[in-house]
Design a protein around this motif. Sequence first.
Motif, PDB file in Angstrom:
ATOM      1  N   GLN A   1       1.281  -9.193 -15.825  1.00 34.30           N
ATOM      2  CA  GLN A   1       0.813 -10.510 -15.412  1.00 34.30           C
ATOM      3  C   GLN A   1       1.390 -10.913 -14.065  1.00 34.30           C
ATOM      4  O   GLN A   1       0.725 -11.564 -13.264  1.00 34.30           O
ATOM      5  CB  GLN A   1       1.176 -11.566 -16.468  1.00 34.30           C
ATOM      6  N   ILE A   2       2.619 -10.495 -13.812  1.00 32.52           N
ATOM      7  CA  ILE A   2       3.220 -10.783 -12.505  1.00 32.52           C
ATOM      8  C   ILE A   2       2.481 -10.026 -11.410  1.00 32.52           C
ATOM      9  O   ILE A   2       2.219 -10.559 -10.323  1.00 32.52           O
ATOM     10  CB  ILE A   2       4.718 -10.412 -12.513  1.00 32.52           C
ATOM     11  N   TYR A   3       2.125  -8.785 -11.686  1.00 34.48           N
ATOM     12  CA  TYR A   3       1.349  -8.010 -10.714  1.00 34.48           C
ATOM     13  C   TYR A   3       0.030  -8.717 -10.395  1.00 34.48           C
ATOM     14  O   TYR A   3      -0.426  -8.719  -9.247  1.00 34.48           O
ATOM     15  CB  TYR A   3       1.036  -6.618 -11.263  1.00 34.48           C
TER      16      TYR A   3
ATOM     17  N   PRO B   1      -6.713   0.984  -8.147  1.00 33.23           N
ATOM     18  CA  PRO B   1      -5.734   0.324  -9.006  1.00 33.23           C
ATOM     19  C   PRO B   1      -4.907  -0.696  -8.225  1.00 33.23           C
ATOM     20  O   PRO B   1      -4.540  -0.452  -7.070  1.00 33.23           O
ATOM     21  CB  PRO B   1      -4.866   1.476  -9.502  1.00 33.23           C
ATOM     22  N   THR B   2      -4.616  -1.812  -8.846  1.00 26.53           N
ATOM     23  CA  THR B   2      -3.918  -2.900  -8.137  1.00 26.53           C
ATOM     24  C   THR B   2      -2.708  -3.438  -8.891  1.00 26.53           C
ATOM     25  O   THR B   2      -2.142  -4.428  -8.466  1.00 26.53           O
ATOM     26  CB  THR B   2      -4.889  -4.064  -7.872  1.00 26.53           C
ATOM     27  N   CYS B   3      -2.313  -2.824  -9.998  1.00 27.44           N
ATOM     28  CA  CYS B   3      -1.153  -3.315 -10.757  1.00 27.44           C
ATOM     29  C   CYS B   3      -0.032  -2.278 -10.772  1.00 27.44           C
ATOM     30  O   CYS B   3       0.100  -1.499 -11.721  1.00 27.44           O
ATOM     31  CB  CYS B   3      -1.568  -3.665 -12.182  1.00 27.44           C
ATOM     32  N   PRO B   4       0.793  -2.255  -9.750  1.00 24.70           N
ATOM     33  CA  PRO B   4       0.758  -3.122  -8.579  1.00 24.70           C
ATOM     34  C   PRO B   4       0.067  -2.430  -7.403  1.00 24.70           C
ATOM     35  O   PRO B   4      -0.150  -1.216  -7.427  1.00 24.70           O
ATOM     36  CB  PRO B   4       2.233  -3.295  -8.259  1.00 24.70           C
ATOM     37  N   VAL B   5      -0.246  -3.200  -6.370  1.00 22.26           N
ATOM     38  CA  VAL B   5      -0.537  -2.613  -5.068  1.00 22.26           C
ATOM     39  C   VAL B   5       0.799  -2.087  -4.537  1.00 22.26           C
ATOM     40  O   VAL B   5       1.801  -2.795  -4.561  1.00 22.26           O
ATOM     41  CB  VAL B   5      -1.104  -3.666  -4.104  1.00 22.26           C
TER      42      VAL B   5
END
Length: 569
Positions: free
Chosen positions: A420-422, A529-533
């Motif tokens: 969720q923070i990501y 993918p973006t969790c995380p960048v």
Amino acid sequence: MSMDLTDGDETRGRRALTWLYPVLAAFALVLVILQTLPLVLPIGPMYWDVLVYYDAIGRIAQGQWPAVDFFAPVGPLEYFLAAFSNVLFPQAQPVLLTQWIWLPVTVPVMALILWDVASRSGGRAAFWLLVPWMLFTALPYNVVDFYPYPGTDAFGIYNRHGAQLMYLVAATVLFVRGPVIQTVLLSVLVLALAFCKITAFLAAGPVLLFGLVLGRIRLGTAITTALVCVGVTGIAELTTGMVVPYVQDIIVLASQNTGALLPRFLTAASLHFNVFGAGGLLAIVLLIATLSGNAGTGSRSSGSAIARLIDADWFWVGLLLVCGLFYETQNTGSQAFLLVWPALLAILLKLKTEYGRYKTVIVVLIGFTVLPNVSTVLHKAARAIAVAPGYIQLDAPDLGPLGRVSAKDVFVTRAERIRQIYIDRRETFEDIAAQGILPSFLLFSDPDYQYLLLQEMQEAAEAVKSLELRSKRRFESVFSLDFANPFPYILRRKGAEFVSIGADPNRAVPELDPKTRDAVAQTDLVLVPTCPVHHARRVLLEHYASALTGHERITLTPCYDAFILPRTQ
């Protein structure tokens, strides 16, 4: 078997083989059975190295070939053997499947080594050549800890394969004497090394060279082996067109990994100082003992004094240590120093009659050379087995066997919370990535990162299928802008052609040529993918950006964006 054997030697050899071969067969059978079971293993650092194999497995199932249709970080045989094993064991736990893909090659090789050695030296020498190979083949662990918590090592599986093949080369050169058997073994092993991992092939080169120079490999054996290898390679090129592209890929990889060699040697030596230091002292003590007349000179009883001095235990211990160290400069953390064991065994087998007052110190130094790696692998295996029952299994049915992993409850909780923070703080992680650094230096080793990676792949797979239902469209080709891209396997689709699998942008992603750009531009679905960048993902997106100008970018899931190629009218 050579004709110089006595009847007693033959009888003793046959007697030894009556129990050695059942041991080898039972070992292979156990590994086969384990691959038929739905085992769940604790996830370990850099589990995504396994995903690279499954990217290749998915591509090969769709008719693509390594080197020809996609850029592979290691030799094509790694991936063909993985695809073959996946056909035989489609539900095998991925770490175990990929760890054991070379068994169809190494088991027959070991059987031939046992035949020759047992026939000449009896069962003891053959058995103690067999045991280390079985231990390091069976257990999927490296000799270096990349993370303090127990798990299964998926990092650098191909490095372990190269180390195990190098061990068989050392055993063949130092122990096998039958010219026909040695020719067969060396032909198989040289080809295997060349098409497994080129650095393993180079590291084994001095062993073969000095084996020839010092008479442990006959000139006829060397010539025949060379002709066989050249012939098989030529046939492979004529029938598949794969060899030349593979060589070109090696040249590209070498050009991207041209860092100074001395710092790499220092790093590898410091990382393995316990083994390399003890082994180096052992080689010095052996040389002193030889010069003082307290040791024989190996198997050489004729030739010049210099030749007899060189073809001795001290030289082979030192040479194998240096070859292992060279391999470690390119493949840090694997089982490279396994190949020293045949030289150590040769010493132990004659301690009753040689080395006099040096025996005690030699035995102690052999122990210090061998035990660290053995104890590390056994300890890591014992820890993983002990904690596995209390770990939480990943729920990812669309991933198939790739999702058959588990993690400690604190890591599962952390993965849920940091996700969720990501999502909420994406800009923060984009800023970190823009600085060329990672949120954590050990990010890729963190079990929660690897666990979350698989969770999000499951969600992305579900989202792709849902999108296809809503749009009444099937995406025929897929690509993911990440180090590992198992989506061709997960979705049973074609992978984008000519791209790199195992896409480390610092060392394994070639310049974007027109052929690759066109292939990516024609790919139906490109996942981001973006969790995380993070920095590597950001670099890959920039690398392929010019090929994605004709795609439409959408938010596929909270942790995956997607570039979709518009329908052709």
